[in-house]
Design a protein around this motif. Structure first.
Motif, PDB file in Angstrom:
ATOM      1  N   ALA A   1       0.830  -1.205   0.000  1.00 51.89           N
ATOM      2  CA  ALA A   1       0.000   0.000   0.000  1.00 51.89           C
ATOM      3  C   ALA A   1       0.864   1.254   0.000  1.00 51.89           C
ATOM      4  CB  ALA A   1      -0.929  -0.010   1.211  1.00 51.89           C
ATOM      5  N   GLY A   2       1.934   1.254   0.773  1.00 53.88           N
ATOM      6  CA  GLY A   2       2.851   2.393   0.784  1.00 53.88           C
ATOM      7  C   GLY A   2       3.526   2.592  -0.564  1.00 53.88           C
ATOM      8  N   GLY A   3       3.830   1.495  -1.240  1.00 57.33           N
ATOM      9  CA  GLY A   3       4.428   1.593  -2.573  1.00 57.33           C
ATOM     10  C   GLY A   3       3.492   2.226  -3.582  1.00 57.33           C
ATOM     11  N   PHE A   4       2.207   1.885  -3.512  1.00 55.12           N
ATOM     12  CA  PHE A   4       1.235   2.505  -4.409  1.00 55.12           C
ATOM     13  C   PHE A   4       1.081   3.992  -4.105  1.00 55.12           C
ATOM     14  CE2 PHE A   4      -0.642  -1.838  -5.079  1.00 55.12           C
ATOM     15  CZ  PHE A   4      -0.321  -1.894  -6.426  1.00 55.12           C
ATOM     16  N   ILE A   5       1.152   4.364  -2.834  1.00 55.20           N
ATOM     17  CA  ILE A   5       1.042   5.783  -2.481  1.00 55.20           C
ATOM     18  C   ILE A   5       2.277   6.541  -2.970  1.00 55.20           C
ATOM     19  CG2 ILE A   5       1.003   7.378  -0.523  1.00 55.20           C
ATOM     20  CD1 ILE A   5      -0.787   5.354   0.909  1.00 55.20           C
TER      21      ILE A   5
ATOM     22  N   ILE B   1       4.071   5.837  -5.614  1.00 58.83           N
ATOM     23  CA  ILE B   1       4.030   5.925  -7.083  1.00 58.83           C
ATOM     24  C   ILE B   1       3.061   7.000  -7.564  1.00 58.83           C
ATOM     25  CG2 ILE B   1       3.330   4.656  -9.156  1.00 58.83           C
ATOM     26  CD1 ILE B   1       4.475   2.151  -7.871  1.00 58.83           C
ATOM     27  N   ASP B   2       1.967   7.228  -6.820  1.00 58.36           N
ATOM     28  CA  ASP B   2       0.937   8.185  -7.232  1.00 58.36           C
ATOM     29  C   ASP B   2       1.497   9.616  -7.192  1.00 58.36           C
ATOM     30  OD1 ASP B   2      -1.489   9.281  -7.923  1.00 58.36           O
ATOM     31  OD2 ASP B   2      -2.274   9.247  -5.873  1.00 58.36           O
ATOM     32  N   PRO B   3       1.573  10.289  -8.335  1.00 58.28           N
ATOM     33  CA  PRO B   3       2.183  11.623  -8.347  1.00 58.28           C
ATOM     34  C   PRO B   3       1.332  12.703  -7.684  1.00 58.28           C
ATOM     35  CG  PRO B   3       1.392  11.059 -10.527  1.00 58.28           C
ATOM     36  CD  PRO B   3       1.190   9.845  -9.658  1.00 58.28           C
ATOM     37  N   SER B   4       0.033  12.516  -7.607  1.00 62.82           N
ATOM     38  CA  SER B   4      -0.832  13.546  -7.034  1.00 62.82           C
ATOM     39  C   SER B   4      -1.028  13.374  -5.527  1.00 62.82           C
ATOM     40  CB  SER B   4      -2.187  13.534  -7.735  1.00 62.82           C
ATOM     41  OG  SER B   4      -2.854  12.312  -7.459  1.00 62.82           O
ATOM     42  N   SER B   5      -0.355  12.427  -4.942  1.00 58.53           N
ATOM     43  CA  SER B   5      -0.523  12.157  -3.520  1.00 58.53           C
ATOM     44  C   SER B   5       0.427  13.007  -2.688  1.00 58.53           C
ATOM     45  CB  SER B   5      -0.264  10.678  -3.234  1.00 58.53           C
ATOM     46  OG  SER B   5      -0.323  10.443  -1.863  1.00 58.53           O
ATOM     47  N   ASN B   6      -0.106  13.586  -1.626  1.00 57.87           N
ATOM     48  CA  ASN B   6       0.723  14.348  -0.701  1.00 57.87           C
ATOM     49  C   ASN B   6       1.137  13.501   0.496  1.00 57.87           C
ATOM     50  OD1 ASN B   6       0.552  16.655  -2.242  1.00 57.87           O
ATOM     51  ND2 ASN B   6      -1.277  17.387  -1.206  1.00 57.87           N
TER      52      ASN B   6
END
Length: 50
Positions: A16-20, A22-27
């Motif tokens: 789950a942390g890896g997906f967060i 990778i997401d460019p719009s995530s703060n």
């Protein structure tokens, strides 16, 4: 069996942390989740079965 559950929980949190991360719009700081998952996996590795 309890140690395997802790290891799988740590693995799921790391994914789950890896997906967060990778997401460019995530703060969110996904690296904290990866480190938390790694710590849980290490704890699961050292838990003694009864």
């Amino acid at each position: 069996m309890r140690s395997i559950r802790w290891m799988f929980l740590g693995l799921c949190i790391m994914i789950a942390g890896g997906f967060i991360i990778i997401d460019p719009s995530s703060n969110w700081g996904g690296i904290q989740l990866v480190l938390l998952g790694l710590c849980l996996s290490v704890v699961g590795f050292f838990i003694k079965e009864k």
